[in-house]
Design a protein around this motif. Sequence first.
Motif, PDB file in Angstrom:
ATOM      1  N   SER A  16       8.289 -51.088   9.790  1.00 28.68           N
ATOM      2  CA  SER A  16       8.746 -49.802   9.257  1.00 28.68           C
ATOM      3  C   SER A  16       8.707 -48.704  10.306  1.00 28.68           C
ATOM      4  O   SER A  16       9.537 -47.803  10.295  1.00 28.68           O
ATOM      5  CB  SER A  16       7.892 -49.395   8.056  1.00 28.68           C
ATOM      6  OG  SER A  16       8.077 -50.278   6.995  1.00 28.68           O
ATOM      7  N   SER A  17       7.748 -48.768  11.229  1.00 33.59           N
ATOM      8  CA  SER A  17       7.646 -47.722  12.251  1.00 33.59           C
ATOM      9  C   SER A  17       8.858 -47.707  13.167  1.00 33.59           C
ATOM     10  O   SER A  17       9.192 -46.679  13.740  1.00 33.59           O
ATOM     11  CB  SER A  17       6.370 -47.899  13.076  1.00 33.59           C
ATOM     12  OG  SER A  17       6.411 -49.120  13.787  1.00 33.59           O
ATOM     13  N   HIS A  18       9.524 -48.850  13.310  1.00 33.74           N
ATOM     14  CA  HIS A  18      10.703 -48.914  14.174  1.00 33.74           C
ATOM     15  C   HIS A  18      11.991 -48.573  13.440  1.00 33.74           C
ATOM     16  O   HIS A  18      13.061 -48.584  14.040  1.00 33.74           O
ATOM     17  CB  HIS A  18      10.819 -50.281  14.832  1.00 33.74           C
ATOM     18  CG  HIS A  18       9.911 -50.415  16.012  1.00 33.74           C
ATOM     19  ND1 HIS A  18       9.765 -51.593  16.684  1.00 33.74           N
ATOM     20  CD2 HIS A  18       9.102 -49.530  16.631  1.00 33.74           C
ATOM     21  CE1 HIS A  18       8.899 -51.428  17.678  1.00 33.74           C
ATOM     22  NE2 HIS A  18       8.490 -50.182  17.650  1.00 33.74           N
ATOM     23  N   THR A  19      11.900 -48.297  12.140  1.00 33.56           N
ATOM     24  CA  THR A  19      13.090 -47.874  11.408  1.00 33.56           C
ATOM     25  C   THR A  19      12.938 -46.484  10.811  1.00 33.56           C
ATOM     26  O   THR A  19      13.869 -45.689  10.863  1.00 33.56           O
ATOM     27  CB  THR A  19      13.442 -48.863  10.278  1.00 33.56           C
ATOM     28  OG1 THR A  19      12.335 -49.019   9.398  1.00 33.56           O
ATOM     29  CG2 THR A  19      13.862 -50.200  10.824  1.00 33.56           C
ATOM     30  N   MET A  20      11.788 -46.173  10.268  1.00 27.98           N
ATOM     31  CA  MET A  20      11.631 -44.899   9.569  1.00 27.98           C
ATOM     32  C   MET A  20      11.667 -43.700  10.507  1.00 27.98           C
ATOM     33  O   MET A  20      12.314 -42.702  10.210  1.00 27.98           O
ATOM     34  CB  MET A  20      10.353 -44.906   8.743  1.00 27.98           C
ATOM     35  CG  MET A  20      10.470 -45.880   7.584  1.00 27.98           C
ATOM     36  SD  MET A  20       9.073 -45.852   6.488  1.00 27.98           S
ATOM     37  CE  MET A  20       9.293 -44.276   5.727  1.00 27.98           C
ATOM     38  N   GLY A  21      10.987 -43.778  11.644  1.00 27.14           N
ATOM     39  CA  GLY A  21      11.004 -42.680  12.605  1.00 27.14           C
ATOM     40  C   GLY A  21      12.397 -42.425  13.163  1.00 27.14           C
ATOM     41  O   GLY A  21      12.890 -41.296  13.119  1.00 27.14           O
ATOM     42  N   PRO A  22      13.047 -43.465  13.695  1.00 26.18           N
ATOM     43  CA  PRO A  22      14.403 -43.269  14.207  1.00 26.18           C
ATOM     44  C   PRO A  22      15.394 -42.821  13.131  1.00 26.18           C
ATOM     45  O   PRO A  22      16.269 -41.997  13.389  1.00 26.18           O
ATOM     46  CB  PRO A  22      14.772 -44.644  14.767  1.00 26.18           C
ATOM     47  CG  PRO A  22      13.460 -45.236  15.147  1.00 26.18           C
ATOM     48  CD  PRO A  22      12.511 -44.770  14.085  1.00 26.18           C
ATOM     49  N   ARG A  23      15.243 -43.327  11.922  1.00 31.64           N
ATOM     50  CA  ARG A  23      16.134 -42.918  10.832  1.00 31.64           C
ATOM     51  C   ARG A  23      15.937 -41.430  10.531  1.00 31.64           C
ATOM     52  O   ARG A  23      16.902 -40.687  10.390  1.00 31.64           O
ATOM     53  CB  ARG A  23      15.877 -43.750   9.581  1.00 31.64           C
ATOM     54  CG  ARG A  23      16.770 -43.349   8.428  1.00 31.64           C
ATOM     55  CD  ARG A  23      16.440 -44.130   7.158  1.00 31.64           C
ATOM     56  NE  ARG A  23      17.349 -43.758   6.122  1.00 31.64           N
ATOM     57  CZ  ARG A  23      18.500 -44.354   5.871  1.00 31.64           C
ATOM     58  NH1 ARG A  23      18.883 -45.387   6.606  1.00 31.64           N
ATOM     59  NH2 ARG A  23      19.288 -43.932   4.911  1.00 31.64           N
ATOM     60  N   ARG A  24      14.692 -40.999  10.450  1.00 31.32           N
ATOM     61  CA  ARG A  24      14.404 -39.592  10.159  1.00 31.32           C
ATOM     62  C   ARG A  24      14.918 -38.696  11.290  1.00 31.32           C
ATOM     63  O   ARG A  24      15.473 -37.629  11.044  1.00 31.32           O
ATOM     64  CB  ARG A  24      12.902 -39.389   9.946  1.00 31.32           C
ATOM     65  CG  ARG A  24      12.530 -37.988   9.578  1.00 31.32           C
ATOM     66  CD  ARG A  24      13.058 -37.629   8.182  1.00 31.32           C
ATOM     67  NE  ARG A  24      12.778 -36.237   7.918  1.00 31.32           N
ATOM     68  CZ  ARG A  24      13.657 -35.358   7.456  1.00 31.32           C
ATOM     69  NH1 ARG A  24      14.874 -35.739   7.154  1.00 31.32           N
ATOM     70  NH2 ARG A  24      13.333 -34.118   7.272  1.00 31.32           N
ATOM     71  N   ALA A  25      14.745 -39.129  12.530  1.00 25.76           N
ATOM     72  CA  ALA A  25      15.252 -38.359  13.670  1.00 25.76           C
ATOM     73  C   ALA A  25      16.774 -38.236  13.584  1.00 25.76           C
ATOM     74  O   ALA A  25      17.333 -37.157  13.823  1.00 25.76           O
ATOM     75  CB  ALA A  25      14.844 -39.018  14.977  1.00 25.76           C
ATOM     76  N   ALA A  26      17.452 -39.321  13.220  1.00 23.07           N
ATOM     77  CA  ALA A  26      18.908 -39.293  13.081  1.00 23.07           C
ATOM     78  C   ALA A  26      19.322 -38.348  11.950  1.00 23.07           C
ATOM     79  O   ALA A  26      20.288 -37.591  12.092  1.00 23.07           O
ATOM     80  CB  ALA A  26      19.443 -40.704  12.814  1.00 23.07           C
ATOM     81  N   GLU A  27      18.585 -38.373  10.834  1.00 23.28           N
ATOM     82  CA  GLU A  27      18.886 -37.478   9.721  1.00 23.28           C
ATOM     83  C   GLU A  27      18.744 -36.011  10.131  1.00 23.28           C
ATOM     84  O   GLU A  27      19.611 -35.182   9.831  1.00 23.28           O
ATOM     85  CB  GLU A  27      17.956 -37.760   8.537  1.00 23.28           C
ATOM     86  CG  GLU A  27      18.254 -39.046   7.834  1.00 23.28           C
ATOM     87  CD  GLU A  27      17.192 -39.450   6.830  1.00 23.28           C
ATOM     88  OE1 GLU A  27      17.471 -40.367   6.041  1.00 23.28           O
ATOM     89  OE2 GLU A  27      16.083 -38.868   6.823  1.00 23.28           O
ATOM     90  N   GLN A  28      17.655 -35.707  10.832  1.00 21.45           N
ATOM     91  CA  GLN A  28      17.426 -34.328  11.268  1.00 21.45           C
ATOM     92  C   GLN A  28      18.500 -33.877  12.248  1.00 21.45           C
ATOM     93  O   GLN A  28      18.998 -32.752  12.163  1.00 21.45           O
ATOM     94  CB  GLN A  28      16.042 -34.194  11.897  1.00 21.45           C
ATOM     95  CG  GLN A  28      14.927 -34.280  10.892  1.00 21.45           C
ATOM     96  CD  GLN A  28      13.559 -34.211  11.535  1.00 21.45           C
ATOM     97  OE1 GLN A  28      13.413 -34.217  12.757  1.00 21.45           O
ATOM     98  NE2 GLN A  28      12.536 -34.150  10.703  1.00 21.45           N
TER      99      GLN A  28
END
Length: 80
Positions: A16-28
Amino acid sequence: MKSLRELYRIGQGPSSSHTMGPRRAAEQYAERHPEARQFRVTLYGSLAATGKGHLTDYAILQVLGEDRTEIVWHPEIVTA
């Protein structure tokens, strides 16, 4: 932070750490730059080394769009 539920969400893939952080960064980023027509995302270190298997690219592309996003992988570049 709004709740503990935000801390303990389960993401895609085996890490999850390799998807949730990058996903949130992309959303922001997408929220801050709605006028952007294309994106270039560069991943470094462990995100780049294990990103394909851990679905990091998939999480980013879901947000930014496959047709307008280029992902560059640099697993050999690690910062302290």
